[in-house]
Design an enzyme around this catalytic site. Structure first.
Site, short mmCIF file in Angstrom:
data_model
loop_
_atom_site.label_atom_id
_atom_site.label_comp_id
_atom_site.label_asym_id
_atom_site.label_seq_id
_atom_site.Cartn_x
_atom_site.Cartn_y
_atom_site.Cartn_z
N ASP A 174 -20.58 -37.41 -13.26
CA ASP A 174 -20.80 -38.63 -12.48
C ASP A 174 -22.10 -39.33 -12.87
OD1 ASP A 174 -20.12 -40.27 -10.09
OD2 ASP A 174 -21.99 -39.45 -9.31
N GLU A 218 -19.28 -40.65 -16.91
CA GLU A 218 -19.17 -42.00 -16.33
C GLU A 218 -20.40 -42.81 -16.74
OE1 GLU A 218 -18.85 -44.16 -11.98
OE2 GLU A 218 -20.19 -42.48 -12.28
#
Ligand SMILES: [Ca+2]
Ligand SMILES: [Ca+2]
Length: 602
Positions: free
Chosen positions: A289, A330
């Site tokens: 993330d 990401e």
């Protein structure tokens, strides 16, 4: 500009110019972004980040950066980039398709209204039943689970314990059973790894904030005074310590304090976490993330050299624990992501391509075909993830300007492009949903009412459109969206040209229609689309060169989203794989997509 920012939240990059959105976001995002939704806003905010933040003053950089001996050492020992891109040696990725699951919304096994791991196990055959020729499962060979560890939020991007499964989802043993059941079906498991921050309720932060002498103090980034600059959301970067007179850094809101990755103890601590999931829990890799923000350097908060060096080291560590573990990061931006290659994580999501696909769909054009070419050329070995939308974006069928036919064209396209495709749960049945985030993460629509998901009261109401957009209804209809996804994913899995084959777009005489070739040894696929709501007549497709050996090719329709009985003329390929003025049909109908197999006509 405020409207532009809102649109950016609704559909990634809808304002086009990231510079413009940056300015808008900096002026229009309230500083008091609601803590509970901050993590959810993480990636949307990231899209608005400038390529390079304005030069920081020496003072600002100094105040933000910890200057302990340990910090200096950690930064100094990070390894340097190698120069050569390498192919991935992870066989399942080549012909793979991943399915992104929000456990809370997938299937509730015990009637408490929350989806859980036992519910996910019960529905695994829907994702992949282990039969490569199944017509009843999607055929995805990989699942990405959004965060599953203990957390005070519904979404889980703010953990209080990296080692324990969220009690709403089950137990650590339930998770082990899930992994085992997935593996039996040939499904790899990726978990969401949130490295940038923890919950403010995490015991590390609780101790760090209460006691300046705590061993966890330097796990976070405390400053005696507030440096005063904004985070990349345009909100506060530093928050008052509720248990002291100092301030702590939090990129995504005060509830999510950033970890101090310049502290070697944090690196060691998180390596333990990584090892636990790879070894004890037997996962096959991670989706990482918000990796743009791991190490901020004063006001230079995204894409810093230290962040990239850290990713390089983390990647090496992960491979040392499990050589075939897969990582995808990401990096939520429309900017080129080339600087994250070649030797950091295995892959990153191609947000710019996803953005261009949504825009192409909305405008009825085919610009994404060239975007895909740029990506293909700049990132060797197809090491990137392709998708339409994820849990941070409006559901694709609910995005402005997207209709069901356009969505079918987009699905056919991204599932036949280079890269590793990621399907967001429910996308395959056309689930609707626009922000706020809870509304794009609603319970899976197994039947035409909530009883397909839970016997109790769902944690969040199911979305509109459920009568038509549910599994039971579409399962029995051969021309449903669900059956299109099943067909495309299995086709990708079983077709060498689609699993790692080369990619060559045609030049088209009309921007509403496009075509491209995927080629591998003895396997050739041509995809022809019309994205518009108007028919495309007298189109000619040409290419100056391609990997297709010269000759005459017969085209057989493998997928036709409108299930017509159209046939295609032979394709003539000249020297260097050139094609001159191929007209696949007199009129390419509005909202059509065809996947064709090309075979040499004898
Ligand atoms: Ca439950
Ligand atoms: Ca950070």
């Amino acid at each position: 500009m405020a409207v532009c920012w809102l649109v950016t939240l609704l559909a990634l990059g809808a304002c086009g110019d990231s510079t413009a959105t940056t300015t808008a976001s900096a002026t229009s995002v309230p500083a008091t972004t609601a803590p509970a939704t901050t993590a959810a806003f993480t990636t949307a905010a990231a899209t608005t980040a400038p390529a390079t933040t304005p030069a920081t003053t020496a003072a600002a950089a100094t105040t933000a950066a910890p200057t302990t001996q340990a910090a200096t050492t950690a930064a100094a020992t990070t390894s340097a980039a190698t120069t050569q891109a390498q192919p991935l040696n992870i066989p399942w990725v080549k012909n793979g398709t991943c399915y992104e699951v929000f456990v809370r919304s997938f299937f509730d096994s015990n009637g408490d209204g929350n989806g859980d791991l036992n519910g996910l196990i019960a529905k695994l055959d829907y994702i992949n039943d282990g039969n490569p020729n199944s017509t009843k499962s999607l055929g995805a060979n990989c699942i990405w689970l959004m965060p599953i560890t203990s957390s005070p939020s519904y979404h889980g991007y703010d953990t209080t314990d990296y080692y324990t499964i969220n009690k709403d989802y089950g137990t650590n043993d339930d998770f082990k059973k899930f992994v085992s059941e997935a593996h039996k079906r040939g499904i790899k498991v990726l978990t969401d790894l949130v490295l940038n921050h923890t919950s403010k309720d995490h015991p590390w932060f609780q101790q760090a904030s209460a006691d300046p002498n705590s061993p966890y103090r330097n796990y976070y980034i405390f400053q005696p005074n507030n440096p005063g600059y904004d985070n990349l959301n345009g909100g506060k970067a530093f928050y008052k310590n509720p248990k002291g007179n100092d301030y702590y850094f939090a990129q995504f809101g005060g509830d999510l304090p950033d970890l101090n990755w310049r502290n070697p103890a944090v690196v060691t601590e998180m390596e333990k976490v990584i090892k636990y999931w790879l070894s004890d829990m037997d996962v096959d890799g991670f989706r990482l993330d918000a990796v743009r923000y791991l190490i901020e350097d004063g006001q230079n908060q995204a894409d810093t050299p230290e962040t990239k060096a850290l990713l390089r080291d983390l990647s090496k560590y992960i491979k040392s624990v499990k050589p075939d573990a897969f990582t995808i990061g990401e990096v939520y931006t429309n900017l080129p992501i080339d600087s994250y290659y070649p030797d950091q994580l295995d892959e990153y999501f191609a947000f710019n391509l996803a953005d261009q696909m949504v825009k192409s769909g909305a405008s009825g054009t085919t610009g994404f075909i060239d975007t895909a070419k740029t990506l293909y050329n700049s990132l060797p070995y197809q090491r990137y993830g392709v998708f339409l939308t994820n849990h941070d974006q409006n559901r694709i069928l609910d995005a402005p300007g997207i209709s069901l036919p356009k969505m079918q064209v987009l699905a056919t396209s991204y599932l036949t492009l280079p890269g590793l495709p990621f399907v967001y749960y429910g996308e395959e049945i056309g689930m609707l949903g626009r922000k706020p985030d809870e509304k794009i993460r609603t319970p899976m629509q197994w039947t035409d009412d909530k009883s397909g998901f839970t016997t109790g009261t769902p944690w969040e109401d199911l979305n509109t459109g459920i009568t038509q957009y549910n599994v039971a209804y579409q399962d029995g209809k051969p021309d449903s969206l669900l059956n299109l996804y099943r067909k495309l994913i299995h086709l990708r899995s079983n077709t060498p040209a689609l699993a790692g084959g080369t990619y060559t777009p045609f030049e088209s005489t009309n921007f509403i229609a496009g075509a491209y070739i995927r080629h591998a040894e003895n396997s050739n696929i041509m995809v022809v689309i019309n994205m518009d709501t108007s028919d495309a007549t007298a189109i000619k497709f040409s290419m100056k060169s391609s990997d297709l050996p010269p000759g005459e090719y017969k085209a057989t329709v493998l997928v036709d989203i409108n299930n017509t009985n159209v046939t295609f003329p032979n394709l003539t390929v000249g020297a260097n794989g050139a094609v001159s003025g191929y007209t696949p049909m007199a009129t390419i109908p509005a909202g059509s997509a065809y996947v064709l197999e090309l075979k040499k006509a004898s």
